[in-house]
Write an enzyme that holds these catalytic residues in place. Structure first.
Site, PDB file in Angstrom:
ATOM      1  N   ALA A 173      -4.796  -7.295  17.236  1.00 32.68           N
ATOM      2  CA  ALA A 173      -4.597  -6.743  18.578  1.00 32.68           C
ATOM      3  C   ALA A 173      -3.493  -5.687  18.558  1.00 32.68           C
ATOM      4  CB  ALA A 173      -4.252  -7.857  19.559  1.00 32.68           C
ATOM      5  N   ILE A 220       0.839  -1.197   0.000  1.00 37.21           N
ATOM      6  CA  ILE A 220       0.000   0.000   0.000  1.00 37.21           C
ATOM      7  C   ILE A 220       0.876   1.249   0.000  1.00 37.21           C
ATOM      8  CG2 ILE A 220      -1.789   1.282   1.231  1.00 37.21           C
ATOM      9  CD1 ILE A 220      -2.749  -1.415   2.383  1.00 37.21           C
ATOM     10  N   THR A 265      12.171  -4.692   5.357  1.00 39.74           N
ATOM     11  CA  THR A 265      11.971  -6.074   5.783  1.00 39.74           C
ATOM     12  C   THR A 265      11.586  -6.886   4.552  1.00 39.74           C
ATOM     13  OG1 THR A 265       9.610  -5.743   6.216  1.00 39.74           O
ATOM     14  CG2 THR A 265      11.141  -5.274   8.028  1.00 39.74           C
ATOM     15  N   LYS A 319      -2.609  -3.821  15.990  1.00 42.19           N
ATOM     16  CA  LYS A 319      -3.102  -2.627  15.300  1.00 42.19           C
ATOM     17  C   LYS A 319      -4.110  -1.872  16.170  1.00 42.19           C
ATOM     18  CE  LYS A 319      -2.334  -1.304  11.744  1.00 42.19           C
ATOM     19  NZ  LYS A 319      -1.311  -0.318  11.295  1.00 42.19           N
ATOM     20  N   TYR A 329      -2.170  -9.971  15.172  1.00 39.36           N
ATOM     21  CA  TYR A 329      -2.039  -8.844  14.251  1.00 39.36           C
ATOM     22  C   TYR A 329      -3.062  -7.759  14.568  1.00 39.36           C
ATOM     23  CZ  TYR A 329      -3.099  -6.051  10.134  1.00 39.36           C
ATOM     24  OH  TYR A 329      -3.386  -5.007   9.282  1.00 39.36           O
ATOM     25  N   THR A 362      -6.571  -0.939  10.090  1.00 36.54           N
ATOM     26  CA  THR A 362      -7.294  -2.029   9.440  1.00 36.54           C
ATOM     27  C   THR A 362      -8.686  -2.217  10.038  1.00 36.54           C
ATOM     28  OG1 THR A 362      -7.279  -4.458   9.123  1.00 36.54           O
ATOM     29  CG2 THR A 362      -6.175  -3.608  11.063  1.00 36.54           C
ATOM     30  N   ASP A 363      -9.574  -2.803   9.245  1.00 35.51           N
ATOM     31  CA  ASP A 363     -10.901  -3.131   9.770  1.00 35.51           C
ATOM     32  C   ASP A 363     -10.865  -4.314  10.734  1.00 35.51           C
ATOM     33  OD1 ASP A 363     -10.366  -5.125   7.907  1.00 35.51           O
ATOM     34  OD2 ASP A 363     -12.263  -4.918   6.818  1.00 35.51           O
ATOM     35  N   GLU A 364      -9.757  -5.045  10.782  1.00 35.74           N
ATOM     36  CA  GLU A 364      -9.686  -6.236  11.630  1.00 35.74           C
ATOM     37  C   GLU A 364      -9.723  -5.898  13.119  1.00 35.74           C
ATOM     38  OE1 GLU A 364      -7.109  -9.432  10.531  1.00 35.74           O
ATOM     39  OE2 GLU A 364      -6.901  -8.710   8.479  1.00 35.74           O
ATOM     40  N   LEU A 378       2.208   4.033   7.492  1.00 30.87           N
ATOM     41  CA  LEU A 378       1.759   2.749   6.957  1.00 30.87           C
ATOM     42  C   LEU A 378       2.651   1.577   7.367  1.00 30.87           C
ATOM     43  CD1 LEU A 378       1.320   4.707   3.866  1.00 30.87           C
ATOM     44  CD2 LEU A 378      -0.389   2.911   4.058  1.00 30.87           C
ATOM     45  N   PRO A 415      -4.722 -23.639  -1.584  1.00 33.74           N
ATOM     46  CA  PRO A 415      -5.239 -24.007  -0.252  1.00 33.74           C
ATOM     47  C   PRO A 415      -6.228 -22.977   0.276  1.00 33.74           C
ATOM     48  CG  PRO A 415      -3.027 -23.104  -0.074  1.00 33.74           C
ATOM     49  CD  PRO A 415      -3.335 -23.159  -1.543  1.00 33.74           C
ATOM     50  N   VAL A 416      -7.445 -23.420   0.560  1.00 32.27           N
ATOM     51  CA  VAL A 416      -8.517 -22.544   1.048  1.00 32.27           C
ATOM     52  C   VAL A 416      -8.871 -22.975   2.469  1.00 32.27           C
ATOM     53  CG1 VAL A 416     -10.885 -21.784   0.683  1.00 32.27           C
ATOM     54  CG2 VAL A 416      -9.404 -22.238  -1.290  1.00 32.27           C
ATOM     55  N   ASN A 472      -7.097  -4.939   0.878  1.00 26.86           N
ATOM     56  CA  ASN A 472      -6.614  -4.346  -0.367  1.00 26.86           C
ATOM     57  C   ASN A 472      -6.112  -5.425  -1.320  1.00 26.86           C
ATOM     58  OD1 ASN A 472      -5.282  -1.012   0.070  1.00 26.86           O
ATOM     59  ND2 ASN A 472      -6.940  -1.972   1.212  1.00 26.86           N
TER      60      ASN A 472
END
Length: 352
Positions: free
Chosen positions: A160, A13, A37, A162, A158, A132-134, A82, A213-214, A188
Site C-alpha cells: 500500500a 538493489i 538504516t 509503494k 508495504y 514493486t509488482d506487489e 530506490l 520456516p515456510v 530480486n
C-alpha cells in the site's frame, strides 16, 4: 557530464545500481544518498568507494531541506529512487515507518526535484521511481500476468505504501510536468541481500543446520529476477524509457516457495558437501502470513520490445552464483546478522 542521485544506494538493489553506474559511466558523478538504516551497508560498495566519480551522503529522504541542499550542492539532474522500507513482515508490525519512508520520503524527493529543477527547466532531467509488482495485488493460478495497465490492489502495508508513492510520482508528472518514469519489478535475489529475506536467510540456515520456516504449505508463487539483471533494466529505462511511462521488470521465472526452498536445499547441500537433500528435514511449515498474496507474475514484454532488455541469467545459474557468494562471504553475513556493521556506522556517523 551528468549528476545522478541514487537513493538507497547502500541497500541490496541500490548497491548493484550504484556499482553499475559508477563503473559504466565514469563521466557521470554518482551521488549515493542513504540513511544507513538496518538494511544499508556501505560494505556492499567497497569496490567503488574510492572511485573519483562516486560520492556518499548520509541523509534521510524525509528531510526535505537536506534533500534540497543535496540537489543544489551537486547540481543533480537525474534521480534513481530506490530508498524504501521493503520487508512485508516488518510492515505488518510497523506500518507507520513504511508510510513515512515510502510515501512521505518519495514526496520529499519529488518536491525537491520540482523545486530545484524548475529554476532551470526540466530539459535533460529525469526522475526514475523504482517500485514493486506487489502494488498489483494477487493473481490466481490461471490468471494473466501483471502488465503496465493492471489495476492497483495492494494487500499489505508495504505494498500500500509503494502504491501510494507510485501515484504521487505520476501525479507530479500530470500536475507539474515533472519528467518521470516508473518501474515495477518482481522479486530480486543475489549477493548483498539482507539476510531476513527468504533466499539469504535459508542459505544461512541450511549452512548452520537451523530450521527452514515456510509459510502455509509453500504454495505461494513468486517471479524471480537476478539483481544484476534488474540493475541493467534500470539503466535501460533511465536512459531510454519514454517519459511518463511505466515499465514492468520480471524474470519470466515463476516458482512456488516450496519449489524454491527445495532447490536451495539441493544447491547448498551440494556446495557444502552434505549428502544430497539432507537438509530437507529442516523444512518446517508454519502459520501463514497475514494477507499473504497467492501469486505474483510479471509480463515484461514492454521493456523487452521497446528497450531490448531481457534477463541474461536463468534461475539455476543465478541461484548457483548467489549461493556461492554467500558461502564465500560468511563474514559479511555474520557482521550483518550480529548487528556489528550497524553499530560501526552509528559510531562513525552518529545516531539518526
Amino acid at each position: 557530464m551528468r549528476n545522478i542521485l541514487i537513493t538507497g544506494g547502500a541497500g541490496f538493489i541500490g548497491s548493484h545500481v550504484v556499482r553499475l553506474f559508477v563503473k559504466r559511466y565514469p563521466e557521470y558523478r554518482i551521488v549515493n544518498l542513504d540513511k544507513l538504516t538496518y538494511a544499508g551497508n556501505l560494505a556492499n560498495l567497497a569496490d567503488v568507494e574510492d572511485c573519483p566519480n562516486y560520492t556518499f551522503v548520509r541523509a534521510d529522504i524525509c528531510d526535505f531541506e537536506a534533500v534540497c541542499d543535496i540537489f543544489r550542492r551537486y547540481d543533480i539532474d537525474g534521480v534513481i529512487h530506490l530508498a524504501a522500507e521493503s520487508h512485508v513482515d516488518r510492515s505488518i508490525k510497523d506500518p507507520f515507518t513504511f508510510a513515512r519512508t515510502n510515501v512521505l520520503g518519495t514526496l520529499s524527493l519529488l518536491q525537491a526535484a520540482r523545486t530545484c529543477w524548475q529554476e532551470s527547466g526540466y530539459e535533460g532531467k529525469r526522475f526514475h521511481h523504482v517500485s514493486t509488482d506487489e502494488v498489483y495485488g494477487a493473481l490466481g493460478f490461471g490468471d494473466a500476468l501483471f502488465n503496465e495497465t493492471t489495476r492497483y490492489e495492494p494487500h499489505s502495508p508495504y505494498s500500500a505504501s509503494k502504491a501510494s508513492s507510485d501515484h504521487f510520482v505520476r501525479a507530479f508528472h500530470d500536475t507539474y510536468g515533472l519528467p518521470v518514469v516508473v518501474t515495477n519489478c518482481s522479486n530480486n535475489y543475489g549477493p548483498c541481500q539482507f539476510p531476513e529475506k527468504l533466499i539469504p536467510l535459508f542459505i544461512n540456515n541450511i549452512r548452520l543446520g537451523r530450521p527452514l520456516p515456510v509459510y502455509g504449505r509453500g504454495e505461494n508463487v513468486r517471479d524471480w529476477l537476478y539483481v544484476e539483471d534488474h540493475a541493467q533494466a534500470i539503466d535501460a529505462v533511465f536512459h531510454r524509457g519514454r517519459t511518463g511511462e511505466t515499465y514492468n521488470i520480471g524474470g519470466f521465472c515463476e516458482l512456488s516457495n516450496i519449489e524454491l526452498v527445495k532447490m536451495l536445499v539441493k544447491t547448498v547441500d551440494r556446495l557444502v558437501g552434505n549428502p544430497e537433500g539432507r537438509s530437507e528435514s529442516l523444512i518446517r511449515f508454519v502459520a501463514d502470513r497475514a494477507g499473504h498474496d497467492l501469486r505474483y507474475a510479471i509480463d515484461a514484454s514492454k521493456i523487452r520490445d521497446e528497450l531490448g532488455w531481457q534477463p541474461s541469467l536463468g534461475f539455476s545459474e543465478g541461484l548457483e552464483r548467489t549461493v556461492r557468494w554467500y558461502l564465500d562471504n560468511e563474514e559479511w553475513t555474520e557482521r550483518v546478522t550480529s548487528g556489528e556493521y550497524e553499530r560501526y556506522y552509528k559510531q562513525m556517523y552518529g545516531q539518526r
